[in-house]
Design an enzyme around this catalytic site. Structure first.
Site, mmCIF file in Angstrom:
data_model
loop_
_atom_site.group_PDB
_atom_site.id
_atom_site.type_symbol
_atom_site.label_atom_id
_atom_site.label_comp_id
_atom_site.label_asym_id
_atom_site.label_seq_id
_atom_site.Cartn_x
_atom_site.Cartn_y
_atom_site.Cartn_z
ATOM 1 C CB SER A 181 -0.956 -0.003 1.189
ATOM 2 O OG SER A 181 -0.227 -0.170 2.376
ATOM 3 C CG HIS A 229 18.377 -22.360 4.187
ATOM 4 N ND1 HIS A 229 17.878 -23.635 4.028
ATOM 5 C CD2 HIS A 229 18.941 -22.041 2.992
ATOM 6 C CE1 HIS A 229 18.137 -24.075 2.821
ATOM 7 N NE2 HIS A 229 18.781 -23.125 2.164
ATOM 8 C CG ASP A 233 13.832 -28.172 2.067
ATOM 9 O OD1 ASP A 233 12.917 -27.816 1.307
ATOM 10 O OD2 ASP A 233 13.791 -29.230 2.722
#
Ligand code: CAO
Length: 259
Positions: A181, A229, A233
């Site tokens: 926005s 991570h 994955d």
């Protein structure tokens, strides 16, 4: 000779030999030292912690044409609450979590275990008067799109008044940050620990594309995701985002999950 005199006179006129003199405004530039506000201190601590673990960033575009039409239609019948795209983004997120519950997880026990949360408490980054606040909408798995819109309105109202309480700020399990926005297309969002996934949404923008030999205009939302991570994955994130995108591009699929 006449020409030479004219030229000399021309060059002697001050306005032709030097740039116009602008009045000098005496401004003394001074550095300004400010203390961090409580909110800034919190942001400093959380974001520093967040970048201590590896972020995997993934981007995907979502065709919004159908959802734009649907929202337009519903908006005309809704008078008691503002229906933006956020409740759709959030509901689709919650539905996609059912297929990939690991994105709604947190590490526990010194990162030796993780818990997949039963509640889909969707944190929403909010640009409030006081700065960045991230309250969450609890149990989105049990809420309709309408109920999510009502919760969004409640939190935005509290945010405007600077009155979001601790209970609304605690307990988020996954996060969405819609910067669209304001502007932008893609971002590299920073995860809100102990969560493991955040989505950053850009502005919906028109794009010309070739479809069946014709040039057509499509409305496209750029989405960017950062995942922890250590737990998630890339393939899992890609499949999760594909499901979220599928629900938004075919919003009637969400009807199947009405209770
Ligand atoms: N693309 C195009 N239009 C968008 C859009 C997008 N991605 N997102 C919202 N809009 C539209 C809305 O539909 C609304 O239009 P209408 O008046 O036609 O309904 C208008 O923009 C204003 O929406 P809004 O911002 O009031 O409400 P929202 O539910 O879309 O978003 C909130 C709420 C709290 C997410 C948003 O106001 C906000 O604060 N965003 C900033 C988040 C942020 O700071 N992120 C960075 C975090 S990291 O520092």
């Amino acid at each position: 000779r006449v020409l030479k005199e004219d030229l000399l006179r021309y060059l002697e006129e001050p306005s032709h030999v030097s740039p116009p003199v602008r009045p000098q405004i005496a401004v003394e530039a001074q550095d300004k030292v400010s203390k961090l506000s409580g909110l800034q201190k919190g942001m400093c601590k959380t974001m520093t912690e967040a970048l201590l673990f590896p972020h995997l960033t993934y981007c995907e575009d979502v065709y919004m044409d159908t959802l734009i039409e649907l929202r337009k239609m519903i908006k005309t019948t809704l008078t008691d609450v503002k229906l933006t795209f956020m409740p759709f983004f959030i509901k689709a997120l919650s539905l996609a979590i059912y297929d990939f519950p690991i994105v709604n997880a947190s590490f526990i026990n010194n990162n030796t275990e993780f818990v997949m949360k039963a509640s889909h408490n969707v944190s929403v980054a909010m640009d409030s008067r006081a700065g960045l606040l991230v309250p969450n909408i609890k149990n989105c798995q049990n809420l309709s799109i309408y109920e999510i819109a009502v919760e969004m309105a409640r939190l935005q109202d509290l945010g405007t008044k600077g009155k979001i309480g601790q209970s609304d700020l605690e307990g988020g399990t996954i996060c969405l940050s819609n910067i669209g926005s304001i502007g932008g297309t893609y971002t590299a969002p920073v995860i809100l620990p102990p969560q493991v996934l955040i989505g950053g949404l850009g502005a919906i923008r028109p794009r010309l594309e070739k479809k069946k030999g014709e040039i057509v205009e499509r409305q496209v939302l750029g989405s960017s995701w950062s995942a922890d991570h250590r737990l998630l994955d890339g393939a899992t994130v890609a499949k999760f985002v594909a499901r979220w995108k599928e629900l938004l591009e075919n919003p009637s699929l969400m009807l199947l999950h009405l209770k």
